[in-house]
Design a protein around this motif. Structure first.
Motif, PDB file in Angstrom:
ATOM      1  N   THR A 264     -10.696   9.029  -9.037  1.00 51.77           N
ATOM      2  CA  THR A 264     -10.789   9.785  -7.784  1.00 51.77           C
ATOM      3  C   THR A 264      -9.730   9.380  -6.777  1.00 51.77           C
ATOM      4  O   THR A 264      -9.619  10.003  -5.722  1.00 51.77           O
ATOM      5  CB  THR A 264     -12.178   9.582  -7.153  1.00 51.77           C
ATOM      6  N   GLY A 265      -8.961   8.347  -7.098  1.00 49.37           N
ATOM      7  CA  GLY A 265      -7.886   7.950  -6.192  1.00 49.37           C
ATOM      8  C   GLY A 265      -7.528   6.488  -6.326  1.00 49.37           C
ATOM      9  O   GLY A 265      -8.356   5.661  -6.710  1.00 49.37           O
ATOM     10  N   LEU A 266      -6.273   6.193  -6.030  1.00 45.77           N
ATOM     11  CA  LEU A 266      -5.759   4.821  -6.007  1.00 45.77           C
ATOM     12  C   LEU A 266      -5.363   4.495  -4.574  1.00 45.77           C
ATOM     13  O   LEU A 266      -4.557   5.200  -3.973  1.00 45.77           O
ATOM     14  CB  LEU A 266      -4.551   4.682  -6.934  1.00 45.77           C
ATOM     15  N   THR A 267      -5.926   3.416  -4.034  1.00 45.35           N
ATOM     16  CA  THR A 267      -5.600   2.967  -2.685  1.00 45.35           C
ATOM     17  C   THR A 267      -4.901   1.621  -2.760  1.00 45.35           C
ATOM     18  O   THR A 267      -5.473   0.654  -3.293  1.00 45.35           O
ATOM     19  CB  THR A 267      -6.868   2.836  -1.821  1.00 45.35           C
ATOM     20  N   GLU A 268      -3.682   1.544  -2.237  1.00 44.20           N
ATOM     21  CA  GLU A 268      -2.953   0.287  -2.182  1.00 44.20           C
ATOM     22  C   GLU A 268      -2.950  -0.182  -0.725  1.00 44.20           C
ATOM     23  O   GLU A 268      -2.439   0.517   0.156  1.00 44.20           O
ATOM     24  CB  GLU A 268      -1.535   0.471  -2.712  1.00 44.20           C
ATOM     25  N   LEU A 269      -3.547  -1.335  -0.480  1.00 46.91           N
ATOM     26  CA  LEU A 269      -3.710  -1.858   0.870  1.00 46.91           C
ATOM     27  C   LEU A 269      -2.526  -2.762   1.204  1.00 46.91           C
ATOM     28  O   LEU A 269      -2.373  -3.844   0.624  1.00 46.91           O
ATOM     29  CB  LEU A 269      -5.025  -2.630   0.970  1.00 46.91           C
ATOM     30  N   PRO A 270      -1.668  -2.352   2.132  1.00 46.11           N
ATOM     31  CA  PRO A 270      -0.421  -3.086   2.414  1.00 46.11           C
ATOM     32  C   PRO A 270      -0.664  -4.527   2.854  1.00 46.11           C
ATOM     33  O   PRO A 270      -1.481  -4.786   3.748  1.00 46.11           O
ATOM     34  CB  PRO A 270       0.228  -2.268   3.536  1.00 46.11           C
ATOM     35  N   GLY A 271       0.038  -5.450   2.208  1.00 48.24           N
ATOM     36  CA  GLY A 271       0.034  -6.836   2.631  1.00 48.24           C
ATOM     37  C   GLY A 271      -1.185  -7.648   2.258  1.00 48.24           C
ATOM     38  O   GLY A 271      -1.254  -8.842   2.558  1.00 48.24           O
ATOM     39  N   LEU A 272      -2.163  -7.025   1.600  1.00 44.27           N
ATOM     40  CA  LEU A 272      -3.375  -7.760   1.258  1.00 44.27           C
ATOM     41  C   LEU A 272      -3.243  -8.399  -0.115  1.00 44.27           C
ATOM     42  O   LEU A 272      -2.557  -7.901  -1.001  1.00 44.27           O
ATOM     43  CB  LEU A 272      -4.595  -6.843   1.277  1.00 44.27           C
ATOM     44  N   GLY A 273      -3.953  -9.520  -0.291  1.00 45.50           N
ATOM     45  CA  GLY A 273      -3.924 -10.242  -1.542  1.00 45.50           C
ATOM     46  C   GLY A 273      -5.046  -9.835  -2.471  1.00 45.50           C
ATOM     47  O   GLY A 273      -5.552  -8.707  -2.412  1.00 45.50           O
ATOM     48  N   ALA A 280     -10.411  -7.048   3.693  1.00 41.63           N
ATOM     49  CA  ALA A 280     -10.551  -5.698   4.249  1.00 41.63           C
ATOM     50  C   ALA A 280     -11.922  -5.118   3.892  1.00 41.63           C
ATOM     51  O   ALA A 280     -12.024  -4.121   3.167  1.00 41.63           O
ATOM     52  CB  ALA A 280      -9.439  -4.790   3.726  1.00 41.63           C
ATOM     53  N   PRO A 281     -12.995  -5.721   4.398  1.00 43.54           N
ATOM     54  CA  PRO A 281     -14.334  -5.223   4.050  1.00 43.54           C
ATOM     55  C   PRO A 281     -14.581  -3.790   4.501  1.00 43.54           C
ATOM     56  O   PRO A 281     -15.328  -3.055   3.844  1.00 43.54           O
ATOM     57  CB  PRO A 281     -15.281  -6.202   4.748  1.00 43.54           C
ATOM     58  N   GLU A 282     -13.928  -3.389   5.599  1.00 45.52           N
ATOM     59  CA  GLU A 282     -14.128  -2.006   6.059  1.00 45.52           C
ATOM     60  C   GLU A 282     -13.529  -1.019   5.057  1.00 45.52           C
ATOM     61  O   GLU A 282     -14.126   0.033   4.776  1.00 45.52           O
ATOM     62  CB  GLU A 282     -13.486  -1.808   7.428  1.00 45.52           C
ATOM     63  N   ALA A 283     -12.355  -1.342   4.523  1.00 47.57           N
ATOM     64  CA  ALA A 283     -11.720  -0.446   3.562  1.00 47.57           C
ATOM     65  C   ALA A 283     -12.506  -0.399   2.260  1.00 47.57           C
ATOM     66  O   ALA A 283     -12.728   0.680   1.682  1.00 47.57           O
ATOM     67  CB  ALA A 283     -10.282  -0.891   3.294  1.00 47.57           C
ATOM     68  N   VAL A 284     -12.932  -1.558   1.779  1.00 48.40           N
ATOM     69  CA  VAL A 284     -13.690  -1.598   0.517  1.00 48.40           C
ATOM     70  C   VAL A 284     -15.056  -0.954   0.717  1.00 48.40           C
ATOM     71  O   VAL A 284     -15.503  -0.139  -0.108  1.00 48.40           O
ATOM     72  CB  VAL A 284     -13.808  -3.047   0.021  1.00 48.40           C
ATOM     73  N   GLY A 285     -15.724  -1.307   1.810  1.00 45.94           N
ATOM     74  CA  GLY A 285     -17.015  -0.676   2.086  1.00 45.94           C
ATOM     75  C   GLY A 285     -16.874   0.823   2.284  1.00 45.94           C
ATOM     76  O   GLY A 285     -17.723   1.603   1.835  1.00 45.94           O
ATOM     77  N   GLY A 286     -15.779   1.254   2.921  1.00 41.96           N
ATOM     78  CA  GLY A 286     -15.551   2.683   3.102  1.00 41.96           C
ATOM     79  C   GLY A 286     -15.353   3.402   1.785  1.00 41.96           C
ATOM     80  O   GLY A 286     -15.831   4.535   1.605  1.00 41.96           O
TER      81      GLY A 286
END
Length: 314
Positions: A264-273, A280-286
């Motif tokens: 359903t999609g690939l999200t690459e979070l800039p600068g995160l390990g 990034a709990p908000e991004a993962v939880g979202g």
């Protein structure tokens, strides 16, 4: 709530034990309303349910969040001889779903690192497939971990693979958490801008892992090859990765996204390990919320049904 408080594990609504196929007793926690849509969180190598604390807080207001300690991690005991394998990971996930979901109920599965590998390892299990509404693969890979890890600043090749294997398989004690140890851990597992509170939380969790279990699972990761199972994960699946991930670099996420039957999609979070749920709990939880909204119907079971499922393993 202070910076440290955000990473403190919230008190679970319930705790229970799920018994895996080989008799291993798995510690399981549930958070949030009993009649809310179910989400199962599966942590990675050297972590525990405590790793998911900020994501649990982000979800538990409107989701029934289920988290468990992988065997040899947290409050789940180490297995006996032969108990470390991807088959065992799949057995454990099946046992947790059986213990926590009512008949006919489905959940969104979210796996980080070895937790994502668990989701893929169990993808060919009918009992898991029928209970999976959607999945999130977060900072993970399914093969070539030694060849593509970037933890050691060496050119790709035999030497880097051999040294990475040694790092994964060591049973050397980590000792107390020190400033130097936190700097090493941050370099290996978090992004350069990770806040001190996130580094502290990850250090406490990783350093608490039993060193023998850490080494045994490290050996499994060194030989990991679940490529054949990617096509079996036919539930709608989202993929998330940090662009500064040294353990499972973005090449793994891109490969998964290209090969999954229903990505359903690939999200690459800039600068995160690698530790994206902590960074990034908000991004993962979202991402989990989006999967629930799109693929999980209204609550399918009552509180009484959930209690019955949990009492089977009480």
């Amino acid at each position: 709530m202070g910076p440290q408080d955000a990473y403190a594990p919230p008190a679970p609504r319930r705790t229970l034990t799920a018994t895996s196929a080989d008799g291993t007793a798995l510690h399981v926690e549930t958070h949030g309303p009993d009649d809310a849509p179910a989400v199962v969180l599966i942590h990675g190598w050297t972590c525990s349910t405590a790793f998911w604390a900020p994501v649990v807080r982000a979800l538990a207001d409107s989701h029934r969040v289920i988290a468990y300690d992988l065997r040899g991690h947290g409050r789940s005991p180490a297995p006996g001889p032969g108990g470390y394998s991807t088959r065992a990971l799949a057995d454990d996930l099946a046992a947790v779903l059986d213990a926590t979901l009512a008949e006919g109920e489905r959940a969104v599965l979210a796996g980080h690192s070895m937790g994502g590998m668990t989701v893929v390892a169990a993808a060919d299990r009918p009992s898991v497939r029928e209970r999976t509404a959607a999945a999130l693969l977060c900072s993970t890979g399914v093969s070539r971990l030694l060849a593509e890890a970037l933890v050691l600043p060496l050119a790709a090749g035999r030497v880097r693979r051999r040294l990475t294997r040694s790092v994964l398989g060591t049973s050397a004690p980590l000792g107390p958490v020190t400033p130097l140890g936190k700097r090493v851990l941050k370099y290996a597992t978090l992004g350069p801008a990770a806040p001190p509170a996130a580094v502290d939380a990850c250090a406490r969790i990783v350093y608490a892992c039993d060193r023998r279990a850490r080494a045994a699972w490290g050996g499994v990761l060194a030989e990991l090859d679940l490529d054949a199972n990617i096509r079996e994960l036919n539930a709608p699946t989202a993929v998330v990765v940090g662009t500064a991930d040294r353990l499972t670099p973005a090449v793994h996420a891109r490969r998964l996204a290209a090969r999954l039957p229903d990505c359903t999609g690939l999200t690459e979070l800039p600068g995160l390990g690698h530790m994206t749920p902590v960074e990034a709990p908000e991004a993962v939880g979202g991402a989990v919320r989006e999967l629930v909204a799109a693929h999980l119907a209204a609550p399918q079971a009552t509180q009484e049904s959930h209690t019955t499922a949990e009492e089977r393993t009480a």
